[in-house]
Scaffold this active site. Structure first.
Site, mmCIF file in Angstrom:
data_model
loop_
_atom_site.group_PDB
_atom_site.id
_atom_site.type_symbol
_atom_site.label_atom_id
_atom_site.label_comp_id
_atom_site.label_asym_id
_atom_site.label_seq_id
_atom_site.Cartn_x
_atom_site.Cartn_y
_atom_site.Cartn_z
ATOM 1 N N CYS A 387 0.900 -1.463 -0.146
ATOM 2 C CA CYS A 387 0.345 -0.281 0.421
ATOM 3 C C CYS A 387 1.102 1.142 0.048
ATOM 4 C CB CYS A 387 -1.037 -0.314 1.206
ATOM 5 S SG CYS A 387 -2.435 1.284 0.858
ATOM 6 N N HIS A 513 -3.739 -5.262 0.109
ATOM 7 C CA HIS A 513 -3.721 -6.001 1.735
ATOM 8 C C HIS A 513 -2.931 -7.203 1.357
ATOM 9 C CE1 HIS A 513 -3.121 -1.620 3.904
ATOM 10 N NE2 HIS A 513 -3.752 -1.707 3.154
ATOM 11 N N GLU A 515 -1.687 -9.212 3.655
ATOM 12 C CA GLU A 515 -1.242 -9.800 4.978
ATOM 13 C C GLU A 515 -2.708 -10.342 5.358
ATOM 14 O OE1 GLU A 515 -1.189 -6.461 4.188
ATOM 15 O OE2 GLU A 515 -1.509 -5.028 5.339
HETATM 16 N N1 GLN Z 1 -1.956 6.555 3.051
HETATM 17 C C1 GLN Z 1 -1.820 5.770 1.841
HETATM 18 C C2 GLN Z 1 -3.583 5.925 1.165
HETATM 19 O O1 GLN Z 1 -4.469 6.549 1.308
HETATM 20 C C3 GLN Z 1 -1.375 4.680 1.800
HETATM 21 C C4 GLN Z 1 -2.724 3.759 2.744
HETATM 22 C C5 GLN Z 1 -1.966 2.213 3.454
HETATM 23 O O2 GLN Z 1 -0.904 2.157 3.386
HETATM 24 N N2 GLN Z 1 -3.170 1.511 3.662
HETATM 25 O O3 GLN Z 1 -3.382 5.263 0.135
#
Ligand code: GLN
Length: 552
Positions: A387, A513, A515
């Protein structure tokens, strides 16, 4: 299980102190019942007033776990999914905030027909409806219900009252309470003390609940005499006093509880007939975790919550699963992004075999993450960005490989000249913070022949998201020209979901994600591949060191 049997409910409460591991106990029992062929799910009731965990700081509440249907939940749901290998949903996590929200909406609609709306019965009825929601679907034989908090807290009282009413209404044959308590060992006395457990059960009795089973968290073995004493003072049969001893790995807990016959006792109390549990696959994995035949692999995690590791719970567990698959122990080296910013990356990265740049929000430590990503790219260290970790890798590449010196994300520099990462469509206008990100599972198409495609072994995947920003498509051409490949995209091609660098031994980032989807018995493919690449890196570098030593 006999289909005509009513759905059985198992309520799990906690006493004495928090952090006793109710989530692990519930997940372990769920697994034992599942391995006996029962259809099981778990629900968590959280006493806080936040409608969901999405608005809570990871410092206070650890990771926010995201389900397929986009619920932002308590991290215990992650344990449920990892142990049971099932997907949970919005209905599996209920908070006080959600309960009040729905009662207040009903009141405004006039649903209560002029009644004075009160905690009892209106709030408790709403809780009961939610507690019975999953047993009404016909999908489960057993529903385990974990009640967050510690007995005696003001906040959890309505949940306990709802539980009491359900146990009375359904009868003890259909609903039981397991109470998890602590047996502290007092060194100077050389004794395990039972008083806190007795007080905790007294508190339960004062609100009308007699625990059926006591699970006692303890560092030491419990003697039969000790169990008898606790049983006698707490009105619990001696065989229903269970030892829940500290384990070497959380994945061993089901095996220890099975030795204590917890599942058998539950079946007996609830009149459930089920086959003996099949646990061989689990025993094999626990064995691999405890005895990593191929040694250690050191993976650096660069993030900003490094001193509070619950913030990265699912990532940590995903490494345990992937490590077990490769017979290695993944040793995590926590790299504080702000320290990298201050001291440069080499000091923190020269001894690692792989780097993961963690998800995150806000600009603190971002420049450190960018430096870490650059170091991994230029030093050929396996890299995995999740992310924000992928966004950082793209910013780094834009700055240092494409020469776009002002490349940035509008999250950190709203007025940047080169917004390589910017708001997702529709996000700029959002003013409310709760539940407004791009959340939950979305499809993604992989580029044939790419690393991602090889790792997943299929063209279409579904992964869970939690973000507001995305890679800006107007920079794609420039990035691709210099060798970055966007190997995973939304099916309409608008959203960049995975990027990779073909010339590098292993350099991959994903907007989602992974994970959240790693399970004990089926590690996530990306973690699996990353640990493999890090293990290869370790082996290569080990032999280099050896060669150098032999030459000398
Ligand atoms: N802050 C970034 C976004 O909102 C990444 C979010 C994250 O890592 N879950 O896109």
């Amino acid at each position: 299980m006999n289909k005509r049997q009513p759905v059985k409910l198992i309520f799990v409460t906690g006493g004495v102190v928090s952090s006793l591991g109710k989530g692990i106990l519930v997940s372990s029992l769920g697994l034992l019942l599942k391995c006996r062929g029962l259809r099981v799910t778990i629900q968590k009731f959280d006493p806080y007033i936040n409608v969901d965990a999405g608005t809570m700081s990871p410092y206070q509440h650890g990771e926010v776990y995201v389900t397929d249907d986009g619920a932002e939940t308590d991290l215990d749901l992650g344990h449920y999914e990892r142990y049971l290998d099932v997907s949970t949903s919005q209905a599996n996590n209920v908070t006080t905030g959600r309960i009040y929200n729905s009662v207040i909406q009903k009141e405004r609609r006039g649903d209560y027909l002029g009644a004075t709306v009160q905690v009892v019965p209106h709030i408790t009825d709403e809780i009961k409806t939610r507690m019975l929601e999953l047993s009404g679907t016909g999908e489960y034989d057993v529903v385990l219900i974990e009640i967050g908090g510690t007995v005696g807290d003001i906040e959890s009282l309505p949940f306990l009252e709802a539980m009491r009413q359900i146990i009375i209404e359904k009868g003890k044959k259909n609903a039981v309470n397991i109470h998890l308590t602590l047996l502290p060992y007092i060194k100077s006395a050389g004794e395990v003390k039972t008083k806190p457990t007795q007080y905790s059960v007294k508190t339960m009795l004062s609100i009308g609940i007699q625990p059926d089973i006591l699970a006692c968290r303890t560092e030491r073995r419990m003697t039969r005499d000790l169990k008898k004493k606790i049983g006698l003072f707490c009105n619990v049969e001696v065989d229903s006093v269970i030892e829940s001893r500290d384990a070497e790995t959380i994945y061993e807990v089901p095996l220890l509880l099975s030795k204590e016959k917890l599942d058998e006792i539950v079946l007996e109390k609830l009149f459930i007939h089920a086959k003996a549990p099949y646990l061989n696959h689990w025993i094999e994995i626990v064995d691999r975790i405890k005895v990593p035949a191929d040694g250690k692999v050191k993976i650096g995690i660069c993030g900003k919550y490094t001193e509070y590791q619950d913030a990265y719970k699912s990532i940590i567990e995903a490494f345990v699963h992937a490590g077990a698959a490769h017979r290695v122990r993944v040793e995590l080296e926590w790299i504080n992004a702000e320290h990298v910013e201050r001291d440069g990356p080499e000091k923190y990265m020269k001894a690692i075999n792989g780097l993961l740049v963690a998800p995150g929000f806000g600009d603190r430590g971002v420049e450190g993450k960018i430096l870490a990503a650059e170091y991994a790219r230029t030093q050929n260290i396996p890299f995995f960005g999740i992310c924000l970790g992928m966004q950082v890798a793209v910013i780094e590449f834009a700055r240092n490989a494409c020469g776009i010196k002002t490349a940035d994300s509008t999250e950190f520099k709203p007025k940047t000249k080169s917004p390589v990462v910017h708001f997702l469509p529709g996000q700029r206008e959002k003013t409310e913070k709760g539940g407004t990100m791009r959340l939950g599972a979305y499809p993604c198409r992989l580029k044939p022949g790419s690393l991602a495609h090889r790792i997943y072994g299929s063209e279409f995947i579904h992964e869970r998201h939690r973000h507001r920003y995305e890679i800006n498509n107007s920079f794609i051409e420039e990035l691709e020209e210099k060798g970055m490949v966007f190997s995973g995209k939304s099916p309409d091609n608008h959203l960049m979901e995975i990027m990779e660098l073909p010339g590098h031994p292993f350099y991959i980032g994903c907007q989602f994600h992974p994970e959240y989807r790693s399970r004990v018995t089926t590690p996530h493919p990306l973690f699996h591949a990353f640990v493999k690449a890090s293990k290869d890196y370790r082996n290569e570098h080990q032999s280099q060191v050896k060669e150098a030593a032999e030459k000398a």
